[in-house]
Enzyme design. Structure first.
Site, PDB file in Angstrom:
ATOM      1  N   ASP A  59       2.272   3.407  -0.187  1.00  0.00           N
ATOM      2  CA  ASP A  59       1.161   3.190  -1.102  1.00  0.00           C
ATOM      3  C   ASP A  59       1.273   1.754  -1.629  1.00  0.00           C
ATOM      4  O   ASP A  59       2.353   1.143  -1.582  1.00  0.00           O
ATOM      5  CB  ASP A  59       1.226   4.207  -2.247  1.00  0.00           C
ATOM      6  CG  ASP A  59       0.047   4.085  -3.196  1.00  0.00           C
ATOM      7  OD1 ASP A  59      -1.093   3.994  -2.714  1.00  0.00           O
ATOM      8  OD2 ASP A  59       0.279   4.064  -4.416  1.00  0.00           O
ATOM      9  N   ASP A  76       3.901   6.538  -5.689  1.00  0.00           N
ATOM     10  CA  ASP A  76       4.185   6.654  -7.121  1.00  0.00           C
ATOM     11  C   ASP A  76       3.404   7.786  -7.772  1.00  0.00           C
ATOM     12  O   ASP A  76       3.599   8.048  -8.956  1.00  0.00           O
ATOM     13  CB  ASP A  76       3.846   5.346  -7.840  1.00  0.00           C
ATOM     14  CG  ASP A  76       2.337   5.088  -7.896  1.00  0.00           C
ATOM     15  OD1 ASP A  76       1.685   5.154  -6.833  1.00  0.00           O
ATOM     16  OD2 ASP A  76       1.815   4.835  -8.999  1.00  0.00           O
ATOM     17  N   ASP A  78      -0.831   0.181  -4.816  1.00  0.00           N
ATOM     18  CA  ASP A  78      -0.872   0.096  -6.272  1.00  0.00           C
ATOM     19  C   ASP A  78       0.228   0.953  -6.884  1.00  0.00           C
ATOM     20  O   ASP A  78       0.297   2.161  -6.659  1.00  0.00           O
ATOM     21  CB  ASP A  78      -2.239   0.567  -6.800  1.00  0.00           C
ATOM     22  CG  ASP A  78      -3.360  -0.395  -6.459  1.00  0.00           C
ATOM     23  OD1 ASP A  78      -3.124  -1.604  -6.525  1.00  0.00           O
ATOM     24  OD2 ASP A  78      -4.464   0.073  -6.127  1.00  0.00           O
TER      25      ASP A  78
END
Length: 342
Positions: free
Chosen positions: A26, A225, A28
């Site tokens: 990922d 995250d 961001d």
């Protein structure tokens, strides 16, 4: 899909960058936040790549094109090619192309990432409900997306045009904090129309399919995250995952995770790709990792010992997830997490 319920983070004798052939990263909250590289990301990814791990960047953000993302990563010191980037715009464009004729018009509510992805699939982006679109696609359009764009979507959907969304992340991390994501914008259209979109992005299967098709990964490791997109997407795709604590997920959310939101591994940041993972051992209804031992009490999680904070968190995960079984742990972990500074 039936899977064994995970009750503790796994250990690994080998560095994760050697145990898996491809990292599905990922962006961001994992690689960067607010456009700036997260601490240790550049060095860690460079070392993993030099050791032979393929790095693929998988993002639900449909605003930017893959070449723009690759250029940004390269500027940060993370060399990347356009083909290394997989976006939810590409996943939703494929989904639409499988349901409408070649050359069909699609009303775009979002940014250039969607337009480029649609053209790649032989579809024609249009800007108005009056342009006779056969589908509406909605993706993150940045903080300046005009309110009138939502109205265009509503006009077309009210006429029976099918609605697609790149993703439904309610929030995104930014340099100043947590900001509204595409999911918040999708809710505006949903409330106004009563319609439901077909969604392509993480954690749903179209995004995982797009990623595997484009990377050719054999033994992938999802690195994220977010529990409800990255980790759930790995669960749905039946592949392993590592949660890093550099984005939106905190310790309390991790302890309360339901089975589909429990990562295979837990680490502080991308340095975790370069190391093995410590084993969590059950000892007389307690769970030990490093110098910490965690137990599930009547009302709260208990933690004893000392050592690396992450080891304590891993032990707490085992106690919480075991107590929860296939549900959600409701025991208070606040005091234990405070001991760890988490």
């Amino acid at each position: 899909m039936s899977q064994t319920v995970r009750t503790r983070p796994e250990g690994s004798d080998r560095p994760l960058s050697e145990a898996y052939d491809t990292a599905l990263l990922d962006l961001d909250g994992v690689v960067y936040a607010g456009g700036e590289a997260i601490a240790y990301a550049v060095e860690s990814l460079g070392t993993a790549r030099a050791g032979g791990m393929h790095l693929a960047y998988v993002t639900n953000n449909a605003l930017r094109t893959p070449d723009t993302v690759a250029a940004h990563l390269t500027e940060l010191g993370i060399p990347a090619e356009e083909s290394d980037v997989i976006t939810s715009a590409q996943a939703v464009a494929r989904l639409i192309s499988e349901q409408v004729p070649a050359g069909a018009r699609v009303l775009v509510i979002g940014g250039d990432g969607l337009r480029v992805a649609l053209r790649e699939r032989g579809l024609v982006p249009v800007e108005s409900a009056e342009d006779e679109p056969v589908a509406v696609v909605q993706g993150y359009g940045g903080p300046e997306l005009p309110w009138g764009r939502f109205a265009e979507a509503c006009y077309a959907i009210a006429r029976g045009v099918p609605w697609f969304a790149s993703n439904t992340d309610l929030t995104i991390p930014s340099a100043r904090g947590i900001a509204p994501g595409n999911g918040a914008a999708v809710e505006v259209v949903r409330i106004a129309t009563g319609a439901e979109p077909q969604v392509a992005g993480k954690p749903l299967p179209p995004m995982h399919r797009e990623t595997i098709l484009r990377t050719g990964a054999v033994r992938p490791l999802v690195v994220g995250d977010r529990l409800d997109t990255d980790i759930e997407g790995a669960f749905n795709g039946e592949v392993d995952s590592v949660l890093v604590l550099t984005g939106v997920t905190d310790g309390a959310q991790l302890l309360a995770a339901s089975p589909k939101h429990r990562p295979t591994y837990v680490d502080a940041d991308l340095r975790g790709l370069l190391t093995g993972q410590p084993e969590v051992v059950e000892v007389s209804e307690a769970y030990r990792c490093g110098g910490w031992t965690a137990t599930a009490g009547k009302d709260r999680l208990e933690l004893e010992g000392e050592g690396e904070a992450l080891d304590g968190l891993r032990a707490l995960c085992a106690a919480a997830w075991t107590a929860a079984g296939d549900g959600t742990c409701e025991l208070d972990g606040g005091k234990a997490l405070a001991r760890l500074g988490l």
